[in-house]
Design a protein around this motif. Structure first.
Motif, PDB file in Angstrom:
ATOM      1  N   THR A 188      40.313  50.053  27.727  1.00 39.24           N
ATOM      2  CA  THR A 188      41.541  49.438  27.221  1.00 39.24           C
ATOM      3  C   THR A 188      42.086  48.458  28.256  1.00 39.24           C
ATOM      4  OG1 THR A 188      42.944  51.203  28.117  1.00 39.24           O
ATOM      5  CG2 THR A 188      42.121  51.486  25.862  1.00 39.24           C
ATOM      6  N   PHE A 189      42.774  47.445  27.744  1.00 40.92           N
ATOM      7  CA  PHE A 189      43.413  46.458  28.625  1.00 40.92           C
ATOM      8  C   PHE A 189      44.922  46.596  28.456  1.00 40.92           C
ATOM      9  CE2 PHE A 189      45.173  42.208  29.482  1.00 40.92           C
ATOM     10  CZ  PHE A 189      44.685  42.012  30.780  1.00 40.92           C
ATOM     11  N   PRO A 190      45.663  47.031  29.486  1.00 44.63           N
ATOM     12  CA  PRO A 190      47.079  47.344  29.327  1.00 44.63           C
ATOM     13  C   PRO A 190      47.954  46.092  29.232  1.00 44.63           C
ATOM     14  CG  PRO A 190      46.426  47.640  31.607  1.00 44.63           C
ATOM     15  CD  PRO A 190      45.171  47.319  30.851  1.00 44.63           C
ATOM     16  N   LEU A 191      48.889  46.151  28.307  1.00 43.23           N
ATOM     17  CA  LEU A 191      49.968  45.170  28.209  1.00 43.23           C
ATOM     18  C   LEU A 191      51.285  45.930  28.392  1.00 43.23           C
ATOM     19  CD1 LEU A 191      48.661  43.295  25.042  1.00 43.23           C
ATOM     20  CD2 LEU A 191      48.513  42.476  27.404  1.00 43.23           C
ATOM     21  N   THR A 192      52.322  45.227  28.788  1.00 46.15           N
ATOM     22  CA  THR A 192      53.599  45.900  29.015  1.00 46.15           C
ATOM     23  C   THR A 192      54.722  45.176  28.284  1.00 46.15           C
ATOM     24  OG1 THR A 192      53.974  44.629  31.036  1.00 46.15           O
ATOM     25  CG2 THR A 192      52.908  46.774  31.284  1.00 46.15           C
ATOM     26  N   VAL A 193      55.787  45.964  28.008  1.00 47.06           N
ATOM     27  CA  VAL A 193      57.040  45.417  27.468  1.00 47.06           C
ATOM     28  C   VAL A 193      58.130  45.800  28.459  1.00 47.06           C
ATOM     29  CG1 VAL A 193      58.644  45.366  25.534  1.00 47.06           C
ATOM     30  CG2 VAL A 193      56.201  45.720  25.122  1.00 47.06           C
ATOM     31  N   THR A 194      58.749  44.792  29.080  1.00 53.43           N
ATOM     32  CA  THR A 194      59.716  45.087  30.135  1.00 53.43           C
ATOM     33  C   THR A 194      60.874  45.920  29.606  1.00 53.43           C
ATOM     34  OG1 THR A 194      59.165  43.009  31.233  1.00 53.43           O
ATOM     35  CG2 THR A 194      61.232  44.052  31.862  1.00 53.43           C
ATOM     36  N   ASN A 195      61.460  45.512  28.515  1.00 52.71           N
ATOM     37  CA  ASN A 195      62.602  46.235  27.935  1.00 52.71           C
ATOM     38  C   ASN A 195      62.206  46.779  26.573  1.00 52.71           C
ATOM     39  OD1 ASN A 195      64.747  45.657  29.968  1.00 52.71           O
ATOM     40  ND2 ASN A 195      64.286  43.536  29.389  1.00 52.71           N
ATOM     41  N   TYR A 196      61.409  47.859  26.598  1.00 53.08           N
ATOM     42  CA  TYR A 196      60.941  48.377  25.312  1.00 53.08           C
ATOM     43  C   TYR A 196      61.933  49.351  24.681  1.00 53.08           C
ATOM     44  CZ  TYR A 196      59.322  52.522  27.915  1.00 53.08           C
ATOM     45  OH  TYR A 196      59.241  53.643  28.689  1.00 53.08           O
ATOM     46  N   THR A 197      63.102  49.548  25.319  1.00 49.83           N
ATOM     47  CA  THR A 197      64.131  50.414  24.713  1.00 49.83           C
ATOM     48  C   THR A 197      65.397  49.628  24.383  1.00 49.83           C
ATOM     49  OG1 THR A 197      65.020  50.996  26.895  1.00 49.83           O
ATOM     50  CG2 THR A 197      63.261  52.398  25.994  1.00 49.83           C
ATOM     51  N   ASN A 198      65.315  48.305  24.440  1.00 46.70           N
ATOM     52  CA  ASN A 198      66.509  47.478  24.227  1.00 46.70           C
ATOM     53  C   ASN A 198      66.166  46.352  23.260  1.00 46.70           C
ATOM     54  OD1 ASN A 198      69.046  46.456  24.494  1.00 46.70           O
ATOM     55  ND2 ASN A 198      68.779  45.688  26.579  1.00 46.70           N
ATOM     56  N   TYR A 199      67.045  46.108  22.330  1.00 43.67           N
ATOM     57  CA  TYR A 199      66.796  45.081  21.331  1.00 43.67           C
ATOM     58  C   TYR A 199      67.893  44.014  21.406  1.00 43.67           C
ATOM     59  CZ  TYR A 199      63.797  48.759  19.564  1.00 43.67           C
ATOM     60  OH  TYR A 199      62.855  49.729  19.455  1.00 43.67           O
ATOM     61  N   GLN A 200      67.486  42.797  21.603  1.00 43.68           N
ATOM     62  CA  GLN A 200      68.426  41.679  21.647  1.00 43.68           C
ATOM     63  C   GLN A 200      67.852  40.537  20.823  1.00 43.68           C
ATOM     64  OE1 GLN A 200      69.261  40.546  25.687  1.00 43.68           O
ATOM     65  NE2 GLN A 200      69.948  42.603  26.294  1.00 43.68           N
ATOM     66  N   GLU A 201      68.790  39.756  20.269  1.00 42.67           N
ATOM     67  CA  GLU A 201      68.356  38.630  19.456  1.00 42.67           C
ATOM     68  C   GLU A 201      67.760  37.539  20.327  1.00 42.67           C
ATOM     69  OE1 GLU A 201      71.432  37.123  17.041  1.00 42.67           O
ATOM     70  OE2 GLU A 201      71.719  38.986  15.895  1.00 42.67           O
ATOM     71  N   GLY A 202      66.785  36.850  19.794  1.00 48.76           N
ATOM     72  CA  GLY A 202      66.186  35.721  20.492  1.00 48.76           C
ATOM     73  C   GLY A 202      66.691  34.402  19.935  1.00 48.76           C
ATOM     74  N   SER A 203      66.312  33.311  20.561  1.00 49.26           N
ATOM     75  CA  SER A 203      66.710  31.978  20.116  1.00 49.26           C
ATOM     76  C   SER A 203      65.709  31.447  19.096  1.00 49.26           C
ATOM     77  CB  SER A 203      66.813  31.031  21.308  1.00 49.26           C
ATOM     78  OG  SER A 203      65.577  31.005  22.003  1.00 49.26           O
ATOM     79  N   ASN A 204      66.089  30.325  18.455  1.00 52.66           N
ATOM     80  CA  ASN A 204      65.215  29.734  17.445  1.00 52.66           C
ATOM     81  C   ASN A 204      63.870  29.349  18.046  1.00 52.66           C
ATOM     82  OD1 ASN A 204      67.178  29.967  15.481  1.00 52.66           O
ATOM     83  ND2 ASN A 204      67.976  27.892  15.800  1.00 52.66           N
ATOM     84  N   ALA A 205      62.816  29.579  17.312  1.00 48.21           N
ATOM     85  CA  ALA A 205      61.466  29.250  17.778  1.00 48.21           C
ATOM     86  C   ALA A 205      60.543  29.131  16.577  1.00 48.21           C
ATOM     87  CB  ALA A 205      60.954  30.319  18.740  1.00 48.21           C
ATOM     88  N   THR A 206      59.376  28.588  16.841  1.00 46.00           N
ATOM     89  CA  THR A 206      58.324  28.484  15.837  1.00 46.00           C
ATOM     90  C   THR A 206      57.175  29.395  16.263  1.00 46.00           C
ATOM     91  OG1 THR A 206      58.928  26.205  15.332  1.00 46.00           O
ATOM     92  CG2 THR A 206      56.737  26.922  14.669  1.00 46.00           C
ATOM     93  N   PHE A 207      56.590  30.103  15.307  1.00 50.07           N
ATOM     94  CA  PHE A 207      55.584  31.101  15.631  1.00 50.07           C
ATOM     95  C   PHE A 207      54.274  30.821  14.902  1.00 50.07           C
ATOM     96  CE2 PHE A 207      59.738  33.044  16.149  1.00 50.07           C
ATOM     97  CZ  PHE A 207      59.653  33.443  17.485  1.00 50.07           C
TER      98      PHE A 207
END
Length: 587
Positions: free
Chosen positions: A541-560
């Motif tokens: 497996t190749f590990p990835l991380t989420v810095t704030n995986y217990t906190n939810y905040q809105e993000g700014s406008n973006a294209t995905f």
């Protein structure tokens, strides 16, 4: 005057070139090698000549370049300048030596052949006569009269003819006493038979075939294989073994000397000196992945080849020396090499162990480790050709996952609950693209709609034992890389606020485990991919991380990525599911 001077020089050269020689011959002056007349059943007449039924012609002695003398065949050996001997032929029951009465060029022989016998018995004469009992190349004694006055010896290196057979003898050198211990020889007698020469092996300690006061053996430790120059030699008349003889070698540390145990003119070598070998090379794995560490354990032996010691190993190694370690690929090219110094003294027959490591920063394939003892030849050895030992291993390629989050190279998502542009380029350590691979982005114990995180009490047995249990969620996104090893899509790590500090009282991780995010997958041949992370860590497996995986905040406008091809629609449906859930639980 010039001619006279030349003539004098020529005369001197001719005279100095003459060397005494002798031979055992028959009536046609052909060299004779006498057969043992016995067999495994008994010795019969030992090495008596003139026994046609036993393969032995009527033999006599010829001497050259010593004049006309009385002669006899003897077992003899040098003893620091003196020559102990045992006479093994006679003229008659009253005459030990026969007169070489017939001339032939510069040689004389005993004629007729019946005037000399290879002895089948012992006679109390002067000199005494003993059995011609053992194999060997005899010396030829020549004297001025029949009782042995002014005797001299033609040594085995200048004698043609023999008593057929050989010896097997153990020998062991002791450095502290400069002595050689000689074990009981095994004697191989060669006898004639209707089907050709046969052999029987008997111990020199045998009462029937071995040594006694009537059957004597010349034995010595010599610088040559014939017994011409020996530090110590003797005539053995009993079966007491081992026999310890002084060798006469000084300052033997890190030097080599060849000496011979000589028995009746037949020499058996012993090398006095060290013999370093790389006796073992052990690896911590036969297969390793790129950039992993290979541990190499090796053993250096001062090899003592008991019981013969013709390869040495009987002298202590006291000089420091280098060991070279080489990594070679399947083309035998060196891809890495280094030396290590060994400072241990290595006594005869013992070893020194060492260990080293190597990081496999090479392309995949077959490799060998070569360990070469005494690479710079600091130690003079009896055998220089056995210092190398190798061990094979395989290096396997790993997958190098290059991940980009919102266009920035890295493995960390800043915040849970937000969409990100996720790009992966997969290549391996051989710098080849991981094409058309089946990969998964896996989130464990994040948020899921199918079975939201929850716990309950569970009865575990018929005694009514209660245990906490819960849902262990796993979000899996499966996708394929393209021919170039690339893939891009919108990813939304969901995180899980139950792991926040304010919910520590739930002890949720003890029921369902921890939160994690990683990549895994298989190549286009359905073989599991092994990923390299943190430079040296190899895992499926190749590990990835989420810095704030217990906190939810809105993000700014973006294209995905792919937002207009199902991404926005899918999120709309998810929103509808959340909305429906809240309507149902609040009304």
């Amino acid at each position: 005057m010039t001619k006279n001077g030349f003539a004098i020089v020529l005369l001197l050269l001719t005279t100095s070139a003459l060397a005494a020689s002798g031979s055992i011959i028959d009536s046609s002056e052909t060299t004779v090698n006498l057969f043992f007349t016995g067999s495994a059943g008994g010795p019969e007449y030992w090495y008596q000549d003139a026994l046609a039924g036993k393969g032995n012609a009527d033999a006599t002695l010829r001497i050259c370049d010593v004049g006309q003398r009385y002669v006899g065949a003897v077992y003899c050996i040098d003893n620091s300048g003196s020559t102990p001997y045992a006479l093994i032929s006679y003229k008659s029951s009253t005459e030990p030596l026969a007169y070489a009465n017939t001339a032939s060029s510069s040689c004389y022989k005993v004629s007729p052949e019946g005037n000399l016998w290879f002895s089948p018995s012992s006679l109390s004469l002067t000199p005494p006569v003993y059995y011609a009992s053992f194999p060997g190349v005899p010396c030829i004694l020549h004297a001025s009269d029949g009782s042995g006055s002014n005797m001299q010896f033609i040594t085995p290196d200048n004698v043609s003819g023999s008593l057929r057979g050989s010896y097997s003898v153990g020998r062991s050198y002791t450095q502290t006493t400069d002595s050689l211990s000689i074990s009981t020889p095994m004697i191989t007698f060669i006898y004639d038979s209707p089907s050709g020469p046969q052999s029987t092996s008997q111990s020199a300690a045998s009462g029937t075939f071995g040594i006694n006061s009537d059957r004597r053996m010349a034995l010595g430790v010599c610088t040559d294989q014939y017994g011409v120059t020996c530090n110590q030699g003797l005539i053995k008349s009993d079966t007491t073994f081992p026999v310890t003889l002084n060798v006469g070698v000084s300052a033997s540390d890190d030097q080599t000397f060849t000496r011979y145990v000589v028995i009746n003119g037949l020499g058996y070598p012993v090398c006095i000196g060290a013999n370093l070998q790389t006796s073992a090379v052990n690896l911590n794995a036969s297969e390793i992945y790129y950039n992993q560490t290979l541990q190499i354990d090796y053993t250096l032996l001062n090899y003592r080849d008991t019981p013969d010691e013709n390869q040495g190993g009987n002298v202590e190694v006291v000089t420091n020396f280098d060991v070279r370690i080489e990594i070679r690929n399947s083309s035998n090219a060196i891809v890495s090499a280094w030396t290590e110094s060994i400072n241990d003294n290595i006594v005869p027959g013992s070893s020194a162990a060492s260990s080293t490591t190597w990081q496999a920063s090479v392309k995949s394939g077959s490799y060998v480790v070569n360990v070469i003892a005494d690479y710079n030849n600091d130690i003079i050895e009896c055998v220089e050709s056995d210092n190398t030992r190798q061990q094979a291993f395989t290096v396997k390629a790993v997958t190098i996952a290059e991940t980009y989050i919102n266009g920035v190279r890295g493995e960390t998502f800043p915040m849970a609950g937000r969409p990100y542009n996720f790009t992966l380029h997969a290549r391996n350590s051989d710098d080849l693209n991981v094409s058309n691979a089946d990969l998964e982005l896996v989130e464990e114990n994040g948020l899921t709609l199918l079975g939201p995180t929850q716990v309950w009490n569970r009865t575990t047995d018929d005694n009514g034992t209660i245990s906490k249990s819960g849902t262990r969620n796993k979000n899996i996104v499966r996708f394929q890389t393209d021919y170039y090893g690339n893939v891009s899509f919108t990813a939304i790590p969901t995180g899980n606020k139950l792991y926040a500090s304010e919910y520590n009282y739930t002890n949720i991780s003890s029921y369902i485990g921890n939160y994690s995010l990683y990549l895994q997958g298989t190549d286009n041949a359905s073989q599991a991919l092994m990923f390299l992370s943190n430079g040296t860590q190899v895992s499926s497996t190749f590990p990835l991380t989420v810095t704030n995986y217990t906190n939810y905040q809105e993000g700014s406008n973006a294209t995905f990525f792919n937002e207009d091809t199902y991404a926005k629609q899918t999120m709309d449906w998810i929103y509808s599911i959340f909305s429906n859930f809240w309507k149902m639980v609040t009304t």
